[in-house]
Design a protein around this motif. Sequence first.
Motif, mmCIF file in Angstrom:
data_model
loop_
_atom_site.group_PDB
_atom_site.id
_atom_site.type_symbol
_atom_site.label_atom_id
_atom_site.label_comp_id
_atom_site.label_asym_id
_atom_site.label_seq_id
_atom_site.Cartn_x
_atom_site.Cartn_y
_atom_site.Cartn_z
ATOM 1 N N VAL A 127 -38.437 -13.951 16.392
ATOM 2 C CA VAL A 127 -39.378 -13.049 15.976
ATOM 3 C C VAL A 127 -38.664 -12.411 14.691
ATOM 4 O O VAL A 127 -37.834 -11.687 14.921
ATOM 5 C CB VAL A 127 -39.813 -11.820 17.001
ATOM 6 C CG1 VAL A 127 -40.423 -10.944 16.357
ATOM 7 C CG2 VAL A 127 -40.374 -12.666 18.128
ATOM 8 N N ILE A 128 -39.232 -12.482 13.740
ATOM 9 C CA ILE A 128 -38.546 -12.115 12.340
ATOM 10 C C ILE A 128 -39.203 -10.804 11.683
ATOM 11 O O ILE A 128 -38.599 -10.186 10.974
ATOM 12 C CB ILE A 128 -38.399 -13.306 11.335
ATOM 13 C CG1 ILE A 128 -39.823 -13.629 10.728
ATOM 14 C CG2 ILE A 128 -37.612 -14.372 11.762
ATOM 15 C CD1 ILE A 128 -39.838 -14.602 9.863
ATOM 16 N N GLY A 129 -40.347 -10.271 12.395
ATOM 17 C CA GLY A 129 -41.035 -9.343 11.736
ATOM 18 C C GLY A 129 -42.320 -8.936 12.476
ATOM 19 O O GLY A 129 -42.841 -9.674 12.891
ATOM 20 N N THR A 130 -42.881 -7.690 12.518
ATOM 21 C CA THR A 130 -43.906 -7.258 13.379
ATOM 22 C C THR A 130 -44.831 -6.702 12.205
ATOM 23 O O THR A 130 -44.492 -6.310 10.954
ATOM 24 C CB THR A 130 -44.034 -6.342 14.350
ATOM 25 O OG1 THR A 130 -43.294 -5.107 14.037
ATOM 26 C CG2 THR A 130 -43.129 -6.983 15.569
ATOM 27 N N TYR A 131 -46.041 -6.277 12.470
ATOM 28 C CA TYR A 131 -46.884 -5.733 11.471
ATOM 29 C C TYR A 131 -47.334 -4.293 12.008
ATOM 30 O O TYR A 131 -48.553 -4.345 12.604
ATOM 31 C CB TYR A 131 -48.303 -6.596 11.165
ATOM 32 C CG TYR A 131 -47.655 -7.956 10.406
ATOM 33 C CD1 TYR A 131 -47.578 -7.722 9.111
ATOM 34 C CD2 TYR A 131 -47.450 -9.139 11.150
ATOM 35 C CE1 TYR A 131 -47.084 -9.006 8.429
ATOM 36 C CE2 TYR A 131 -47.079 -10.119 10.390
ATOM 37 C CZ TYR A 131 -46.849 -10.245 9.232
ATOM 38 O OH TYR A 131 -46.544 -11.546 8.831
ATOM 39 N N PRO A 132 -46.601 -3.293 11.750
ATOM 40 C CA PRO A 132 -46.942 -1.960 12.422
ATOM 41 C C PRO A 132 -48.354 -1.526 12.173
ATOM 42 O O PRO A 132 -48.819 -0.880 12.871
ATOM 43 C CB PRO A 132 -46.003 -1.170 11.922
ATOM 44 C CG PRO A 132 -45.240 -1.930 10.950
ATOM 45 C CD PRO A 132 -45.761 -3.107 10.870
ATOM 46 N N GLY A 133 -48.937 -1.710 10.941
ATOM 47 C CA GLY A 133 -50.431 -1.399 10.764
ATOM 48 C C GLY A 133 -51.596 -1.847 11.853
ATOM 49 O O GLY A 133 -52.309 -1.299 11.950
ATOM 50 N N PHE A 134 -51.137 -2.892 12.371
ATOM 51 C CA PHE A 134 -51.978 -3.555 13.426
ATOM 52 C C PHE A 134 -51.455 -3.116 14.670
ATOM 53 O O PHE A 134 -51.792 -3.922 15.975
ATOM 54 C CB PHE A 134 -51.837 -4.948 13.460
ATOM 55 C CG PHE A 134 -52.539 -5.570 11.911
ATOM 56 C CD1 PHE A 134 -53.707 -5.478 11.595
ATOM 57 C CD2 PHE A 134 -51.758 -6.043 10.987
ATOM 58 C CE1 PHE A 134 -54.548 -5.740 10.656
ATOM 59 C CE2 PHE A 134 -52.279 -6.563 9.877
ATOM 60 C CZ PHE A 134 -53.577 -6.218 9.721
ATOM 61 N N GLY A 135 -50.571 -2.167 14.869
ATOM 62 C CA GLY A 135 -50.100 -1.655 16.166
ATOM 63 C C GLY A 135 -49.187 -2.918 16.885
ATOM 64 O O GLY A 135 -49.269 -3.069 18.238
ATOM 65 N N ASP A 136 -48.445 -3.733 16.195
ATOM 66 C CA ASP A 136 -47.631 -4.637 16.476
ATOM 67 C C ASP A 136 -48.448 -5.799 17.170
ATOM 68 O O ASP A 136 -47.565 -6.504 18.136
ATOM 69 C CB ASP A 136 -46.427 -4.327 17.322
ATOM 70 C CG ASP A 136 -45.295 -3.454 16.383
ATOM 71 O OD1 ASP A 136 -45.487 -3.830 15.182
ATOM 72 O OD2 ASP A 136 -44.749 -2.613 17.069
ATOM 73 N N GLU A 137 -49.810 -5.939 17.201
ATOM 74 C CA GLU A 137 -50.567 -6.977 17.768
ATOM 75 C C GLU A 137 -50.209 -8.261 16.986
ATOM 76 O O GLU A 137 -50.483 -9.315 17.731
ATOM 77 C CB GLU A 137 -51.761 -6.691 17.738
ATOM 78 C CG GLU A 137 -52.158 -5.101 18.657
ATOM 79 C CD GLU A 137 -53.668 -5.044 18.694
ATOM 80 O OE1 GLU A 137 -54.559 -5.688 17.804
ATOM 81 O OE2 GLU A 137 -53.972 -4.058 19.156
ATOM 82 N N GLN A 138 -49.642 -8.452 16.056
ATOM 83 C CA GLN A 138 -49.137 -9.666 15.406
ATOM 84 C C GLN A 138 -48.002 -9.464 14.984
ATOM 85 O O GLN A 138 -47.295 -8.328 14.238
ATOM 86 C CB GLN A 138 -50.079 -9.685 13.998
ATOM 87 C CG GLN A 138 -51.883 -10.012 14.196
ATOM 88 C CD GLN A 138 -52.138 -11.342 14.255
ATOM 89 O OE1 GLN A 138 -51.434 -12.453 14.070
ATOM 90 N NE2 GLN A 138 -53.006 -11.647 15.037
ATOM 91 N N LEU A 139 -47.226 -10.731 14.863
ATOM 92 C CA LEU A 139 -45.923 -10.869 14.508
ATOM 93 C C LEU A 139 -45.871 -12.136 13.717
ATOM 94 O O LEU A 139 -46.436 -13.202 13.712
ATOM 95 C CB LEU A 139 -45.040 -10.636 15.598
ATOM 96 C CG LEU A 139 -45.035 -11.571 16.952
ATOM 97 C CD1 LEU A 139 -44.716 -12.950 16.856
ATOM 98 C CD2 LEU A 139 -44.531 -10.835 18.134
ATOM 99 N N GLU A 140 -44.481 -12.172 13.145
ATOM 100 C CA GLU A 140 -44.009 -13.414 12.288
ATOM 101 C C GLU A 140 -43.156 -14.116 13.248
ATOM 102 O O GLU A 140 -42.115 -13.449 13.617
ATOM 103 C CB GLU A 140 -43.355 -13.205 11.108
ATOM 104 C CG GLU A 140 -43.294 -14.029 10.211
ATOM 105 C CD GLU A 140 -44.032 -14.407 9.060
ATOM 106 O OE1 GLU A 140 -44.025 -15.525 8.468
ATOM 107 O OE2 GLU A 140 -44.772 -13.489 8.567
ATOM 108 N N ALA A 141 -43.414 -15.363 13.542
ATOM 109 C CA ALA A 141 -42.157 -16.132 14.159
ATOM 110 C C ALA A 141 -41.906 -17.301 13.460
ATOM 111 O O ALA A 141 -42.647 -17.835 12.908
ATOM 112 C CB ALA A 141 -43.076 -16.416 15.671
ATOM 113 N N VAL A 142 -40.467 -17.731 13.988
ATOM 114 C CA VAL A 142 -40.040 -18.950 13.257
ATOM 115 C C VAL A 142 -39.636 -19.865 14.213
ATOM 116 O O VAL A 142 -39.151 -19.370 15.220
ATOM 117 C CB VAL A 142 -39.005 -18.523 12.375
ATOM 118 C CG1 VAL A 142 -38.233 -19.856 11.954
ATOM 119 C CG2 VAL A 142 -39.428 -17.793 11.207
#
Length: 133
Positions: free
Chosen positions: A33-48
Amino acid sequence: MAANVVAWRRWGDFGQELRPGTKAFKGGAKVYVIGTYPGFGDEQLEAVGRGRHHGRWISIKMPTRHLHTFRAKLVHAPAVLRRYDWHPVEREAAERQAERLHRIAREQRQTYHGGPHPDPCLCHACLTGEASG
């Protein structure tokens, strides 16, 4: 942080179908997990992780509910390190973030599909008993 992709996920109208893993990753695959999207309540994240079809490293946005077993982990793979501008994070902060993402993923798996689980159900919540507790 590292996490694993759920073996089976609910899909379709009211979650009555089951699909193995995700479109991009096999079930059980280890991703970073390289990052989350706090504007979406961390419901989406960036994964490698290594892609399902070709085994090359890929980076995608995905729902938090499709991952489990979040944990603080050192990244050694050069392919992963090249994909993101890494900055040092204290282990305690990474562990707190992993616990938070675990809670969010569990809540999402319980509430995302409104219908009852199919019978028999192989989704992550049913296999691990998190649906009943």
